[in-house]
Design an enzyme around this catalytic site. Structure first.
Site, PDB file in Angstrom:
ATOM      1  N   ARG A  67       0.821  -1.211   0.000  1.00  0.00           N
ATOM      2  CA  ARG A  67       0.000   0.000   0.000  1.00  0.00           C
ATOM      3  C   ARG A  67       0.857   1.264   0.000  1.00  0.00           C
ATOM      4  O   ARG A  67       0.611   2.217  -0.719  1.00  0.00           O
ATOM      5  CB  ARG A  67      -0.911  -0.037   1.240  1.00  0.00           C
ATOM      6  CG  ARG A  67      -2.022   0.993   1.223  1.00  0.00           C
ATOM      7  CD  ARG A  67      -2.955   0.786   2.405  1.00  0.00           C
ATOM      8  NE  ARG A  67      -3.676  -0.465   2.336  1.00  0.00           N
ATOM      9  CZ  ARG A  67      -4.767  -0.681   1.600  1.00  0.00           C
ATOM     10  NH1 ARG A  67      -5.255   0.282   0.865  1.00  0.00           N
ATOM     11  NH2 ARG A  67      -5.364  -1.848   1.595  1.00  0.00           N
ATOM     12  N   ARG A  93      -9.853   3.205  -2.399  1.00  0.00           N
ATOM     13  CA  ARG A  93      -8.681   2.564  -1.781  1.00  0.00           C
ATOM     14  C   ARG A  93      -8.366   3.298  -0.501  1.00  0.00           C
ATOM     15  O   ARG A  93      -8.405   4.530  -0.454  1.00  0.00           O
ATOM     16  CB  ARG A  93      -7.473   2.665  -2.702  1.00  0.00           C
ATOM     17  CG  ARG A  93      -7.304   1.454  -3.571  1.00  0.00           C
ATOM     18  CD  ARG A  93      -5.970   1.465  -4.243  1.00  0.00           C
ATOM     19  NE  ARG A  93      -4.885   0.985  -3.380  1.00  0.00           N
ATOM     20  CZ  ARG A  93      -4.660  -0.277  -3.098  1.00  0.00           C
ATOM     21  NH1 ARG A  93      -5.440  -1.218  -3.564  1.00  0.00           N
ATOM     22  NH2 ARG A  93      -3.636  -0.620  -2.343  1.00  0.00           N
ATOM     23  N   HIS A 111     -18.387  10.913   1.686  1.00  0.00           N
ATOM     24  CA  HIS A 111     -18.951   9.598   1.997  1.00  0.00           C
ATOM     25  C   HIS A 111     -20.485   9.717   2.033  1.00  0.00           C
ATOM     26  O   HIS A 111     -21.011  10.683   2.579  1.00  0.00           O
ATOM     27  CB  HIS A 111     -18.425   9.115   3.358  1.00  0.00           C
ATOM     28  CG  HIS A 111     -18.913   7.751   3.704  1.00  0.00           C
ATOM     29  ND1 HIS A 111     -18.423   6.607   3.093  1.00  0.00           N
ATOM     30  CD2 HIS A 111     -19.875   7.332   4.564  1.00  0.00           C
ATOM     31  CE1 HIS A 111     -19.058   5.551   3.576  1.00  0.00           C
ATOM     32  NE2 HIS A 111     -19.946   5.966   4.468  1.00  0.00           N
ATOM     33  N   GLU A 145      -7.860   5.864   9.767  1.00  0.00           N
ATOM     34  CA  GLU A 145      -8.929   4.866   9.857  1.00  0.00           C
ATOM     35  C   GLU A 145     -10.029   5.221   8.851  1.00  0.00           C
ATOM     36  O   GLU A 145     -10.367   6.399   8.696  1.00  0.00           O
ATOM     37  CB  GLU A 145      -9.500   4.912  11.281  1.00  0.00           C
ATOM     38  CG  GLU A 145     -10.076   3.606  11.742  1.00  0.00           C
ATOM     39  CD  GLU A 145     -10.665   3.768  13.139  1.00  0.00           C
ATOM     40  OE1 GLU A 145     -11.800   3.336  13.337  1.00  0.00           O
ATOM     41  OE2 GLU A 145      -9.970   4.356  14.004  1.00  0.00           O
ATOM     42  N   ASP A 147     -13.097   6.296   6.736  1.00  0.00           N
ATOM     43  CA  ASP A 147     -14.282   7.137   6.939  1.00  0.00           C
ATOM     44  C   ASP A 147     -14.323   7.794   8.322  1.00  0.00           C
ATOM     45  O   ASP A 147     -15.396   7.911   8.942  1.00  0.00           O
ATOM     46  CB  ASP A 147     -15.573   6.327   6.665  1.00  0.00           C
ATOM     47  CG  ASP A 147     -15.649   5.846   5.225  1.00  0.00           C
ATOM     48  OD1 ASP A 147     -15.133   6.543   4.338  1.00  0.00           O
ATOM     49  OD2 ASP A 147     -16.200   4.760   4.986  1.00  0.00           O
TER      50      ASP A 147
HETATM   51  C1  GAR Z   1     -20.069   8.642  -4.083  1.00  0.00           C
HETATM   52  O1  GAR Z   1     -21.373   8.347  -3.696  1.00  0.00           O
HETATM   53  C2  GAR Z   1     -19.158   8.763  -2.881  1.00  0.00           C
HETATM   54  O2  GAR Z   1     -19.795   9.334  -1.769  1.00  0.00           O
HETATM   55  C3  GAR Z   1     -18.832   7.321  -2.622  1.00  0.00           C
HETATM   56  O3  GAR Z   1     -18.630   6.771  -3.894  1.00  0.00           O
HETATM   57  C4  GAR Z   1     -19.436   7.467  -4.838  1.00  0.00           C
HETATM   58  C5  GAR Z   1     -18.556   7.924  -5.969  1.00  0.00           C
HETATM   59  O4  GAR Z   1     -19.332   8.468  -6.992  1.00  0.00           O
HETATM   60  N1  GAR Z   1     -17.678   7.186  -1.778  1.00  0.00           N
HETATM   61  C6  GAR Z   1     -17.571   6.289  -0.819  1.00  0.00           C
HETATM   62  O5  GAR Z   1     -18.409   5.463  -0.575  1.00  0.00           O
HETATM   63  C7  GAR Z   1     -16.267   6.382  -0.021  1.00  0.00           C
HETATM   64  N2  GAR Z   1     -16.350   5.596   1.165  1.00  0.00           N
HETATM   65  P1  GAR Z   1     -18.690   9.361  -8.116  1.00  0.00           P
HETATM   66  O6  GAR Z   1     -17.529   8.554  -8.707  1.00  0.00           O
HETATM   67  O7  GAR Z   1     -19.795   9.547  -9.121  1.00  0.00           O
HETATM   68  O8  GAR Z   1     -18.234  10.640  -7.505  1.00  0.00           O
END
Ligand code: GAR
Length: 218
Positions: A67, A93, A111, A145, A147
């Protein structure tokens, strides 16, 4: 006005990237996207960036043995582009503790829940399964950590009785697209101070930012 240089990290569709591109198109917006990095060569968001004339780079994590070595490549790439603020926009990631500390208080994430509720990849399913009436989205400063980290902006979104993951995600996504540019503006204008693990809004708009400055090694 000198604008804060943002690097956006994506893995997929890129609708939050699109919302940030649209915000930055306003000359009064205090930040500009200088680089988009994807860990997936087929991420849809790469096309939005290219259409907007933004430099893009693909760094595939498969090519790195751990990583941190992947994160070090991202770090070098961001610094070469003189990035000051990193926005994770659907970047799927987990970043290493090393990267998060190197860029401390200069990495944001969005998020699709009202954190600290429903962390992880299936936030919408978790909200539906828990039977909550209200969910939403959170823009926060990234800590090692998953989120977690100081909350910058949140929006509440209703959960309807007949919602499924798709319908709830679509409703929350609209709120995400409003929240992310708002959070970037607050930081770029130097209006956020981290006190303990809380992001506190500084009402003195003439104060220089304590947070936005280029990352240094170590
Ligand atoms: C969004 O809903 C974002 O909040 C989520 O992925 C999606 C990406 O959409 N992120 C997570 O869940 C991170 N833990 P996008 O590529 O259309 O912006």
């Amino acid at each position: 006005m000198s604008r804060t240089k943002i690097g956006v990290l994506i893995s997929g569709r890129g609708s939050n990237l699109q919302a940030l591109i649209a915000a930055c198109a306003n000359p009064d917006f205090p930040a500009e996207i200088a680089l988009v990095v994807s860990n997936k060569p087929d991420a849809g968001g790469l096309e939005y960036a290219a259409e907007a004339g933004i430099e893009t780079t693909v760094i595939e994590h498969d090519g790195y043995h751990d990583r941190e070595s992947f994160d070090r490549e991202i770090d070098v790439t961001l610094k070469a582009a003189e990035i000051e603020l990193v926005c994770l926009a659907g970047f799927m990631r987990l970043l290493s503790g090393w990267f998060v500390e190197t860029w401390r208080d200069r990495v944001l994430n969005i998020h699709p829940s009202l954190l600290p509720a429903f962390k992880g990849i299936d936030a919408h399913d978790q909200a539906i399964a828990a039977g909550v009436r209200i969910s939403g989205c959170t823009v926060h400063i990234v800590r090692p950590e998953m989120d977690t980290g100081p909350v910058l902006v949140q929006a509440a979104v209703p959960v309807m009785p007949d919602d499924n993951k798709t319908s709830l995600a679509a409703r929350i996504l609209e709120a995400e697209h409003r929240c992310y540019p708002h959070a970037v503006r607050l930081l770029a204008e130097g209006r956020i101070e981290i006190v303990g693990e809380r992001a506190v809004l500084n009402t003195d708009t003439t104060a220089p930012s304590a947070l936005i400055h280029p990352a240094t090694d170590g």
